[in-house]
Enzyme design. Sequence first.
Site, PDB file in Angstrom:
ATOM      1  N   CYS A 393       0.493   5.487   8.483  1.00  0.00           N
ATOM      2  CA  CYS A 393       0.780   4.005   8.541  1.00  0.00           C
ATOM      3  C   CYS A 393      -0.154   3.320   7.305  1.00  0.00           C
ATOM      4  CB  CYS A 393      -0.420   3.632   9.756  1.00  0.00           C
ATOM      5  SG  CYS A 393      -0.028   1.987  10.396  1.00  0.00           S
ATOM      6  N   HIS A 520       1.882   6.734  14.263  1.00  0.00           N
ATOM      7  CA  HIS A 520       0.826   7.477  14.279  1.00  0.00           C
ATOM      8  C   HIS A 520       1.165   8.798  14.921  1.00  0.00           C
ATOM      9  CE1 HIS A 520      -2.311   4.597  12.718  1.00  0.00           C
ATOM     10  NE2 HIS A 520      -1.364   3.680  12.909  1.00  0.00           N
ATOM     11  N   GLU A 522      -0.362  11.663  15.303  1.00  0.00           N
ATOM     12  CA  GLU A 522      -1.478  12.040  15.782  1.00  0.00           C
ATOM     13  C   GLU A 522      -1.858  11.983  17.334  1.00  0.00           C
ATOM     14  OE1 GLU A 522      -1.684   9.453  13.804  1.00  0.00           O
ATOM     15  OE2 GLU A 522      -3.312   8.306  14.011  1.00  0.00           O
TER      16      GLU A 522
HETATM   17  N1  GLN Z   1      -3.470  -2.276   8.281  1.00  0.00           N
HETATM   18  C1  GLN Z   1      -2.169  -1.821   8.364  1.00  0.00           C
HETATM   19  C2  GLN Z   1      -1.206  -2.761   9.070  1.00  0.00           C
HETATM   20  O1  GLN Z   1      -1.641  -3.529  10.011  1.00  0.00           O
HETATM   21  C3  GLN Z   1      -1.972  -0.485   8.566  1.00  0.00           C
HETATM   22  C4  GLN Z   1      -2.409  -0.331  10.050  1.00  0.00           C
HETATM   23  C5  GLN Z   1      -2.884   1.222  10.406  1.00  0.00           C
HETATM   24  O2  GLN Z   1      -2.758   1.820   9.499  1.00  0.00           O
HETATM   25  N2  GLN Z   1      -2.795   1.520  11.645  1.00  0.00           N
HETATM   26  O3  GLN Z   1      -0.009  -2.529   8.906  1.00  0.00           O
END
Ligand code: GLN
Length: 546
Positions: A393, A520, A522
């Site tokens: 992300c 994600h 994970e």
């Molecule tokens: N801050 C970034 C976004 O909102 C990444 C978010 C994250 O890593 N979950 O896109």
Amino acid sequence: MKYVVVSGGVLSGLGKGVTASSIGVLLKSSGLKITSVKIDPYLNSDAGTMSPFEHGEVFVLDDGGEVDLDLGNYERFLDINLGKNNNLTTGKIYSKVIESERRGDYLGKTVQVIPHITDAIQDWIEDVAHVPADGSGDVPDACIIELGGTVGDIESAPYIEALRQFQFRVGRENISFVHVSLVPVMGPVGEQKTKPTQHSVKELRGLGITPDILVCRSTSPMTEETKEKLAAFCHVSPDAVMSTHDVPNIYHVPLMLESQGLCKILNVNCNNTNLLSEWKKMALNLDTLTEEVNIAMVGKYTDLSDAYLSVIKSLQHAAMAVNRKLNIDWIEASHLEDSWKSQSSDEFDTAWDLLRNANGVLVPGGFGDRGIEGKILAAEYARTSKTPYLGICLGLQVATIEFCRNVLNLTGANSTEFEDNPPYPAVIFMPEISKTHLGGTMRLGSRPTLWQVDECKIKSLYGDGESVDERHRHRYEVNPDIIKDIEAAGLVFVGKDETGQRCEIFELKDHPWFIGVQFHPEFKSRPGKPSPPFLGLLQASSENAS
Ligand code: GLN
């Protein structure tokens, strides 16, 4: 439907979630289908707006629910998929009751905690317990209910009362109460102290709930004498006092409870399936791994590993699959920045030494601008030194910014999350996201990623199929207008969303493993079924280690 209620006493952080999940494993090993409900007595509707500093990571579910990290334990231990309703909060229950009141459902009545809130809690638990969770479509046979906080908290009082009543609703024979407590060890001879547990059980019984089983956290196994004392003072059968002492890894916990006779007390045959023998294999394998692999985790909550719980678990699942002992080197991202050198040159040197000695680098998700430049430096280091890299992300976004700045020479490339009008907006706010509300408004939950190429490293690990479903939680994305330029320079967006516009996975050419994922992974990794992006990272890092 059988219910097991797990409450906690004395203090938080005793591993109530792991205990509750382990009880679930024992029930599952007898062939039952299990689900769970986690109760969090805070007023937030969900965990989405809470800082990882206070509550650890925000776990994300398929349906986009942003929930307590204990739901992650349940999903991993029981290999189930839960929904947002499996996490009950005071915010949710009050909203529901107030909405009913406005509709006129209680017309003429004074709406009160007892009976309206307590009834709503019981209805909620009963409804959720019947929702299939293991992918078979079958209604579960048993539901583990974990009550967050500690008994005696003002906030949890309505839940305790609801659960007290619930035993009559479902029948006493269909519900077991488990209380998790602490047995501290004091003095030079290491005396095991029972008083804190006695007090906490007294409090619980005063509220009308008598525990059937006591699970006591301690550093070493509880003596028979301690167990008998607890049984006598807490009105629990001596066989039902369990010790959960320190063990080398958490996979031992269900085995430890089984060996003390918990299956017998729960009246199930834990040998109906081979689940426990698989757990035993896993627990013992993990204890015997000796060849090491070092993964650098470059983040901003490095003092608080709960903030990255699922990432750590996923690394462990993948490390087990490649038969390596996992070492995580925590690097505070800002310590890699030049500006840190003047503040503490020792911390700066240590951070860089750790990064250079690592066999692989992981930049996890995150929000806000602290440590961003450090994360960009870590991505640059991994790219240029050909060290395996996984960006999750935010980790994908920083690697993209780094690539724009240093490969495409786009000076000042940045994300609009960190700078209002950067000279070159490499990462931008997604058009559909709310600018006024922060709770539950991100791009959340399970979404498909469609492969854009026939072959690539990450695709081969995901196996056959046109697409993969992974869970999301973000507001920003790689600027679709620049994807062509980036790809021409070798960073290929091998997976995109269903519109074909939004970047989901990149893979760098001519690098052993340089992968970024907008989702994600994970949240879907399981012991024995490691998540492909993590598996690839660990495979490449292990090669790098030997
Ligand atoms: N801050 C970034 C976004 O909102 C990444 C978010 C994250 O890593 N979950 O896109």
